[in-house]
Enzyme design. Structure first.
Site, PDB file in Angstrom:
ATOM      1  N   ARG A  33       0.740  -1.433   0.213  1.00  0.00           N
ATOM      2  CA  ARG A  33       0.435   0.080   0.112  1.00  0.00           C
ATOM      3  C   ARG A  33       0.237   0.842  -0.287  1.00  0.00           C
ATOM      4  O   ARG A  33       1.607   1.336   0.798  1.00  0.00           O
ATOM      5  CB  ARG A  33      -1.497  -0.133   1.439  1.00  0.00           C
ATOM      6  N   ILE A  35       2.427   5.025   1.174  1.00  0.00           N
ATOM      7  CA  ILE A  35       2.107   5.625   2.492  1.00  0.00           C
ATOM      8  C   ILE A  35       0.961   6.621   2.119  1.00  0.00           C
ATOM      9  O   ILE A  35       0.600   7.157   3.692  1.00  0.00           O
ATOM     10  CB  ILE A  35       3.542   5.579   2.821  1.00  0.00           C
ATOM     11  N   ASN A  92       5.203   7.108 -13.182  1.00  0.00           N
ATOM     12  CA  ASN A  92       6.587   8.309 -13.261  1.00  0.00           C
ATOM     13  C   ASN A  92       8.000   7.640 -13.802  1.00  0.00           C
ATOM     14  O   ASN A  92       8.324   7.052 -13.046  1.00  0.00           O
ATOM     15  CB  ASN A  92       5.799   8.877 -12.290  1.00  0.00           C
ATOM     16  N   HIS A 105       8.350   1.562 -10.289  1.00  0.00           N
ATOM     17  CA  HIS A 105       7.273   1.585  -9.845  1.00  0.00           C
ATOM     18  C   HIS A 105       5.788   1.407 -10.416  1.00  0.00           C
ATOM     19  O   HIS A 105       6.604   2.448 -11.304  1.00  0.00           O
ATOM     20  CB  HIS A 105       6.909   1.272  -8.095  1.00  0.00           C
TER      21      HIS A 105
HETATM   22  P1  AMP Z   1       7.234   8.595  -7.182  1.00  0.00           P
HETATM   23  O1  AMP Z   1       6.497   9.899  -6.643  1.00  0.00           O
HETATM   24  O2  AMP Z   1       5.367   7.994  -8.949  1.00  0.00           O
HETATM   25  O3  AMP Z   1       8.457   8.325  -7.440  1.00  0.00           O
HETATM   26  O4  AMP Z   1       6.125   7.653  -6.240  1.00  0.00           O
HETATM   27  C1  AMP Z   1       6.805   7.465  -4.577  1.00  0.00           C
HETATM   28  C2  AMP Z   1       5.555   6.614  -4.257  1.00  0.00           C
HETATM   29  O5  AMP Z   1       5.850   6.363  -3.050  1.00  0.00           O
HETATM   30  C3  AMP Z   1       4.327   8.186  -3.568  1.00  0.00           C
HETATM   31  O6  AMP Z   1       3.008   7.705  -3.953  1.00  0.00           O
HETATM   32  C4  AMP Z   1       4.543   8.169  -1.819  1.00  0.00           C
HETATM   33  O7  AMP Z   1       3.684   8.276  -1.306  1.00  0.00           O
HETATM   34  C5  AMP Z   1       5.434   6.128  -2.009  1.00  0.00           C
HETATM   35  N1  AMP Z   1       5.850   6.544  -0.321  1.00  0.00           N
HETATM   36  C6  AMP Z   1       6.884   6.514  -0.014  1.00  0.00           C
HETATM   37  N2  AMP Z   1       7.289   5.610   0.901  1.00  0.00           N
HETATM   38  C7  AMP Z   1       6.377   5.033   0.746  1.00  0.00           C
HETATM   39  C8  AMP Z   1       7.150   3.952   1.882  1.00  0.00           C
HETATM   40  N3  AMP Z   1       7.909   4.096   2.400  1.00  0.00           N
HETATM   41  N4  AMP Z   1       6.097   3.145   2.042  1.00  0.00           N
HETATM   42  C9  AMP Z   1       4.989   3.260   0.909  1.00  0.00           C
HETATM   43  N5  AMP Z   1       5.245   4.103   0.553  1.00  0.00           N
HETATM   44  C10 AMP Z   1       6.046   5.120   0.630  1.00  0.00           C
END
Ligand code: AMP
Length: 119
Positions: A33, A35, A92, A105
């Site tokens: 999920r 965060i 992205n 991701h």
């Molecule tokens: P992006 O901006 O496409 O690189 O997406 C990175 C995503 O990772 C964002 O939606 C954050 O909310 C998510 N994120 C960052 N740290 C964590 C974490 N420890 N656990 C889950 N999601 C995270």
């Protein structure tokens, strides 16, 4: 090409150094999920291999790995109950596109109506 930096947060999640809300795991894939969810369902699906972004994954992974990854994304979406109402996939590539975590991701987003394409 910028090298992969294994100190990123998703690499730490893969190594179990920090926790996550696990959705799915196998030898080469992890789903958990987000965060900071933007919808009732917001799951991140990642390969466990060291790929910095979508571009790295497509050019460095084998076609079989790429196919297995996206097939798994599809199965996870179905298992989350999103198949009928719909969902959005986002990846992205690079800071200008909004990438903040430099481990490839896919965002799997659903559970509400989504309108508009770009921020
Ligand atoms: P992006 O901006 O496409 O690189 O997406 C990175 C995503 O990772 C964002 O939606 C954050 O909310 C998510 N994120 C960052 N740290 C964590 C974490 N420890 N656990 C889950 N999601 C995270």
């Amino acid at each position: 090409m910028t090298p992969y930096d294994s100190s990123n947060v998703f690499a730490k999640i893969i190594r179990k150094e920090i926790p996550c809300q696990l959705v799915y795991e196998d030898a080469e894939t992890l789903a958990f999920r987000d965060i900071q969810p933007v919808a009732p369902v917001h799951v991140l699906v990642i390969p466990k291999g060291a790929y910095r972004s979508f571009s790295d994954f497509i050019t460095q992974a084998t076609p079989e790995q790429v196919a297995r990854f996206f097939s798994r994304v599809h199965i996870i979406a179905a298992e989350l109950g999103l198949e009928e109402d719909g969902y959005r996939l986002v990846s992205n590539h690079g800071a200008q596109a909004g990438q903040t975590v430099f481990h490839f991701h896919v965002h799997l987003i659903g559970g509400r109506e989504i309108r508009g394409l770009a921020g």
